[in-house]
Design a protein around this motif. Structure first.
Motif, PDB file in Angstrom:
ATOM      1  N   ARG A  97       5.140  31.897 -36.394  1.00  0.00           N
ATOM      2  CA  ARG A  97       4.573  31.981 -37.747  1.00  0.00           C
ATOM      3  C   ARG A  97       5.406  31.235 -38.782  1.00  0.00           C
ATOM      4  O   ARG A  97       5.483  31.632 -39.942  1.00  0.00           O
ATOM      5  CB  ARG A  97       4.359  33.439 -38.152  1.00  0.00           C
ATOM      6  CG  ARG A  97       3.387  34.149 -37.247  1.00  0.00           C
ATOM      7  CD  ARG A  97       3.114  35.541 -37.669  1.00  0.00           C
ATOM      8  NE  ARG A  97       2.149  36.130 -36.749  1.00  0.00           N
ATOM      9  CZ  ARG A  97       2.028  37.411 -36.557  1.00  0.00           C
ATOM     10  NH1 ARG A  97       2.785  38.253 -37.209  1.00  0.00           N
ATOM     11  NH2 ARG A  97       1.138  37.861 -35.719  1.00  0.00           N
ATOM     12  N   LEU A  98       6.033  30.148 -38.346  1.00  0.00           N
ATOM     13  CA  LEU A  98       6.851  29.337 -39.246  1.00  0.00           C
ATOM     14  C   LEU A  98       6.090  28.157 -39.838  1.00  0.00           C
ATOM     15  O   LEU A  98       6.649  27.387 -40.609  1.00  0.00           O
ATOM     16  CB  LEU A  98       8.095  28.817 -38.509  1.00  0.00           C
ATOM     17  CG  LEU A  98       9.148  29.848 -38.170  1.00  0.00           C
ATOM     18  CD1 LEU A  98      10.282  29.216 -37.362  1.00  0.00           C
ATOM     19  CD2 LEU A  98       9.701  30.475 -39.441  1.00  0.00           C
ATOM     20  N   VAL A  99       4.813  28.047 -39.515  1.00  0.00           N
ATOM     21  CA  VAL A  99       4.029  26.898 -39.956  1.00  0.00           C
ATOM     22  C   VAL A  99       4.022  26.776 -41.479  1.00  0.00           C
ATOM     23  O   VAL A  99       4.020  25.666 -42.020  1.00  0.00           O
ATOM     24  CB  VAL A  99       2.611  26.930 -39.362  1.00  0.00           C
ATOM     25  CG1 VAL A  99       1.776  28.042 -39.952  1.00  0.00           C
ATOM     26  CG2 VAL A  99       1.952  25.585 -39.494  1.00  0.00           C
ATOM     27  N   GLU A 100       4.055  27.873 -42.198  1.00  0.00           N
ATOM     28  CA  GLU A 100       4.049  27.818 -43.665  1.00  0.00           C
ATOM     29  C   GLU A 100       5.406  27.412 -44.226  1.00  0.00           C
ATOM     30  O   GLU A 100       5.490  26.914 -45.344  1.00  0.00           O
ATOM     31  CB  GLU A 100       3.655  29.182 -44.240  1.00  0.00           C
ATOM     32  CG  GLU A 100       2.263  29.620 -43.862  1.00  0.00           C
ATOM     33  CD  GLU A 100       1.177  28.732 -44.443  1.00  0.00           C
ATOM     34  OE1 GLU A 100       1.353  28.236 -45.583  1.00  0.00           O
ATOM     35  OE2 GLU A 100       0.179  28.498 -43.744  1.00  0.00           O
ATOM     36  N   LEU A 101       6.477  27.629 -43.471  1.00  0.00           N
ATOM     37  CA  LEU A 101       7.825  27.355 -43.955  1.00  0.00           C
ATOM     38  C   LEU A 101       8.355  25.983 -43.537  1.00  0.00           C
ATOM     39  O   LEU A 101       9.366  25.527 -44.074  1.00  0.00           O
ATOM     40  CB  LEU A 101       8.786  28.442 -43.462  1.00  0.00           C
ATOM     41  CG  LEU A 101       8.465  29.854 -43.947  1.00  0.00           C
ATOM     42  CD1 LEU A 101       9.413  30.852 -43.297  1.00  0.00           C
ATOM     43  CD2 LEU A 101       8.547  29.943 -45.455  1.00  0.00           C
ATOM     44  N   LEU A 102       7.690  25.357 -42.589  1.00  0.00           N
ATOM     45  CA  LEU A 102       8.081  24.023 -42.128  1.00  0.00           C
ATOM     46  C   LEU A 102       6.933  23.066 -42.433  1.00  0.00           C
ATOM     47  O   LEU A 102       6.000  22.926 -41.646  1.00  0.00           O
ATOM     48  CB  LEU A 102       8.398  24.043 -40.626  1.00  0.00           C
ATOM     49  CG  LEU A 102       9.668  24.773 -40.245  1.00  0.00           C
ATOM     50  CD1 LEU A 102       9.748  24.983 -38.733  1.00  0.00           C
ATOM     51  CD2 LEU A 102      10.891  24.009 -40.727  1.00  0.00           C
TER      52      LEU A 102
END
Length: 108
Positions: A97-102
């Motif tokens: 769920r890092l798609v929003e942060l990267l």
């Protein structure tokens, strides 16, 4: 195990320096990428674009390391963004769920 290779590429997205990765991006070799990012930041390059098209394996630890590299670039008044990720990178981003942060920049 595929070794990680990193090569610089002339960017189609100035003022970014593009680092093109190929092979496995995992806990064993993510330090190589981190060292390269630190070197470029210390050399005065402020905007890095990481091309992940050729990545054949990506673990969650490497994504968290990329997040740390992104923060380091920000502290150096710069940026680190991703582009053109392979399927395994997209899968790992979804699982962590890092798609929003990267952030991704679409290639031109």
């Amino acid at each position: 195990m595929d070794r990680l290779t990193i090569r610089e590429s002339v960017s189609d997205n100035p003022p970014f320096l593009t680092l093109v990765l190929s092979g496995e991006l995992d806990v064993v070799n993510v330090g190589k990428l981190s060292d390269t990012v630190v070197y470029e930041l210390e050399a005065g390059q402020r905007h890095l674009l990481i091309d992940l098209t050729g990545v054949t394996w990506c673990d969650s630890g490497s994504l968290f390391a990329l997040l740390g590299m992104r923060h380091a670039a920000g502290h150096a008044s710069g940026s680190l963004s991703l582009t053109a990720a392979s399927d395994c990178v997209h899968e790992a981003l979804g699982l962590t769920r890092l798609v929003e942060l990267l952030p991704f920049i679409e290639p031109r």
